[in-house]
Design a protein around this motif. Structure first.
Motif, PDB file in Angstrom:
ATOM      1  N   LEU A 288       0.831  -1.207   0.000  1.00  0.00           N
ATOM      2  CA  LEU A 288       0.000   0.000   0.000  1.00  0.00           C
ATOM      3  C   LEU A 288       0.860   1.249   0.000  1.00  0.00           C
ATOM      4  O   LEU A 288       0.547   2.230  -0.682  1.00  0.00           O
ATOM      5  CB  LEU A 288      -0.921   0.017   1.229  1.00  0.00           C
ATOM      6  N   LEU A 289       1.945   1.220   0.767  1.00  0.00           N
ATOM      7  CA  LEU A 289       2.858   2.365   0.795  1.00  0.00           C
ATOM      8  C   LEU A 289       3.354   2.681  -0.609  1.00  0.00           C
ATOM      9  O   LEU A 289       3.320   3.840  -1.050  1.00  0.00           O
ATOM     10  CB  LEU A 289       4.043   2.060   1.721  1.00  0.00           C
ATOM     11  N   GLY A 290       3.795   1.646  -1.319  1.00  0.00           N
ATOM     12  CA  GLY A 290       4.260   1.856  -2.690  1.00  0.00           C
ATOM     13  C   GLY A 290       3.169   2.398  -3.588  1.00  0.00           C
ATOM     14  O   GLY A 290       3.410   3.289  -4.406  1.00  0.00           O
ATOM     15  N   LEU A 291       1.940   1.883  -3.425  1.00  0.00           N
ATOM     16  CA  LEU A 291       0.823   2.341  -4.250  1.00  0.00           C
ATOM     17  C   LEU A 291       0.477   3.801  -3.964  1.00  0.00           C
ATOM     18  O   LEU A 291       0.165   4.567  -4.878  1.00  0.00           O
ATOM     19  CB  LEU A 291      -0.404   1.456  -4.012  1.00  0.00           C
ATOM     20  N   PHE A 292       0.532   4.187  -2.688  1.00  0.00           N
ATOM     21  CA  PHE A 292       0.225   5.576  -2.331  1.00  0.00           C
ATOM     22  C   PHE A 292       1.298   6.532  -2.852  1.00  0.00           C
ATOM     23  O   PHE A 292       0.979   7.609  -3.352  1.00  0.00           O
ATOM     24  CB  PHE A 292       0.079   5.716  -0.809  1.00  0.00           C
ATOM     25  N   ILE A 293       2.566   6.151  -2.732  1.00  0.00           N
ATOM     26  CA  ILE A 293       3.646   6.983  -3.269  1.00  0.00           C
ATOM     27  C   ILE A 293       3.512   7.101  -4.781  1.00  0.00           C
ATOM     28  O   ILE A 293       3.677   8.178  -5.361  1.00  0.00           O
ATOM     29  CB  ILE A 293       5.026   6.402  -2.893  1.00  0.00           C
ATOM     30  N   LEU A 294       3.179   5.981  -5.420  1.00  0.00           N
ATOM     31  CA  LEU A 294       2.986   5.959  -6.868  1.00  0.00           C
ATOM     32  C   LEU A 294       1.827   6.874  -7.272  1.00  0.00           C
ATOM     33  O   LEU A 294       1.926   7.642  -8.240  1.00  0.00           O
ATOM     34  CB  LEU A 294       2.709   4.528  -7.323  1.00  0.00           C
ATOM     35  N   SER A 295       0.738   6.818  -6.518  1.00  0.00           N
ATOM     36  CA  SER A 295      -0.430   7.657  -6.804  1.00  0.00           C
ATOM     37  C   SER A 295      -0.089   9.135  -6.713  1.00  0.00           C
ATOM     38  O   SER A 295      -0.474   9.940  -7.570  1.00  0.00           O
ATOM     39  CB  SER A 295      -1.560   7.332  -5.823  1.00  0.00           C
TER      40      SER A 295
END
Length: 436
Positions: A288-295
């Protein structure tokens, strides 16, 4: 083709207008070097924003402190100190800056100061533990925030002297977009290495890299060709500074802008609650951390240039549309929590919603920065920035209390409350005059 001609040609293509040489609200000498200054500022802003993203106080610093077994009560001070600490001293800082005919050096000093503090935190990460590490990081973060305040006051004034009115939004937009590319890369890195925990030494390397980016930003910024500006004013710094608060009483438009800006904090204040909602409904926190940073990075990349160009047409409308996106989204999440709560367990749902929130936040951020710079000229601009930022800093200090509402009205309820504040801000923003 000479280097200068190439720069001029690229500048004209980037701003995409035939009257690329138009110079509104800057003097004739500055007008002649606008293309060069435009690209120098974009490059320095790019490294500054990149450093900010790498040393994220909402993600990276808390992880470092937790890995060092720092008490929770110290970790809770991170965001308030980082945000408010750079805003609160600006009334006094601005009083000294206004006496300087050349102000780019203040921005450079602030950038170098941020670099040294971040490298200091990197050293703490590999040498200290527990409460000692916590106090050391908090102390360095206070100094970091003061350095950040120096750059903040000087930045808008230098831009106001070197970049024409109809180009300032594009400047903020392109630099944020460029930094977004590497933030996306950072997000992908966390996704790929989602199951491998980051050690303190890994974080030390990451923060040292951020420090290097701030040093590069300062070196590049020092090459801006800035001409002497107004220097009238003086007296005791604190006395003069607090006298500037009278602007709120005498300047109706500025007062309305400050109130509106305070209400538009709903976007940045609601962001952590999106992350918490996602974490509470999913076991894949690392991914999720990676997805949020990506977003976040993708939102910057795709929306910032559009918001920037739109700001040069109407920064007021950009603020309004950005706040409308954030507010409507918050209301949608509240009803989703009420009737379709199972959707939160789908790992990609909240990152997508966070992507939309980040687009709205970019609109608010770029719009209000452009609006404030265009609202005043000369030393009046420095006063506007200092008064506005100081008051917002005070409000941010108390904004942490909003989180206590979650025990009464739920996380989605807090997001709804912040969305309502955003709608009130939109109603007030409709009363602001167009200034482009």
């Amino acid at each position: 083709m000479s280097k200068k001609i190439k720069i001029d040609s690229l500048y004209e293509k980037l701003v995409n207008e035939e009257d690329a040489r138009v110079c509104k609200a800057i003097d004739e000498s500055a007008c002649k070097v606008v293309p060069g200054n435009f690209f120098i500022t974009i490059i320095s802003y790019f490294f500054n924003k990149l450093a900010d993203s790498v040393a994220n106080a909402k993600v990276v610093l808390p992880w470092i402190m937790e890995s060092l077994n720092v008490p929770i009560f110290l970790i809770s001070f991170l965001v308030p100190i980082r945000e408010s600490g750079s805003l609160l001293p600006q009334l006094v800082i601005a009083t000294y800056i206004r006496k300087m005919p050349i102000r780019k050096n203040i921005w450079v000093l602030g950038s170098f100061g941020q670099a040294l503090c971040m490298i200091g935190i990197a050293i703490v990460a590999i040498t200290l533990e527990g409460i000692a590490a916590g106090y050391a990081i908090i102390g360095l973060l206070i100094l970091f925030s003061l350095a950040r305040g120096l750059s903040s006051v000087a930045a808008k004034d230098v831009v106001g002297k070197t970049i024409p009115k109809t180009r300032r939004g594009a400047l903020n937009g392109w630099s944020a977009s460029a930094a977004g590319i590497l933030v996306i890369a950072l997000g992908i890195y966390f996704l790929i290495n989602g199951e491998k925990p980051f050690s303190p030494s890994n974080f030390a390397v990451l923060l040292s890299l951020a420090g290097l980016f701030w040093i590069i930003a300062g070196i590049v910024y020092s090459r801006i060709k800035e001409f002497d500006g107004e220097t009238e004013g003086g007296g005791n710094a604190a006395v003069v500074a607090f006298k500037k608060l009278s602007i709120l009483k005498t300047d109706k438009n500025f007062r309305l802008f400050v109130i509106t800006r305070a209400l538009f904090l709903c976007s940045v204040l609601s962001a952590p609650f999106y992350v918490v909602l996602a974490q509470k409904n999913s076991d894949s926190n690392t991914y999720l951390l990676g997805l949020f940073i990506l977003s976040s990075g993708m939102a910057n990349l795709f929306s910032a240039p559009i918001w920037g160009k739109f700001s040069d047409i109407s920064s007021r409308k950009v603020m309004i549309y950005g706040a409308l996106i954030c507010s409507v989204l918050g209301i949608f999440i509240f009803f989703m929590d009420m009737y379709f709560q199972s959707l939160f367990s789908i790992i990609w749902v909240m990152p997508i919603l966070y992507f939309i929130l980040s687009i709205g936040y970019q609109g608010i951020r770029i719009g209000r920065k452009t609006y404030l710079v265009d609202l005043a000229e000369g030393n009046k601009r420095t006063d506007y920035v200092a008064v506005s930022n100081t008051l917002i800093g005070i409000i941010l200090l108390f904004s942490g209390l909003i989180g206590t509402l979650s025990s009464i009205i739920s996380l989605a309820g807090v997001i709804l409350f912040l969305s309502i504040l955003g709608i009130i801000g939109i109603i007030l923003a409709l009363k602001l005059p167009e200034i482009e």
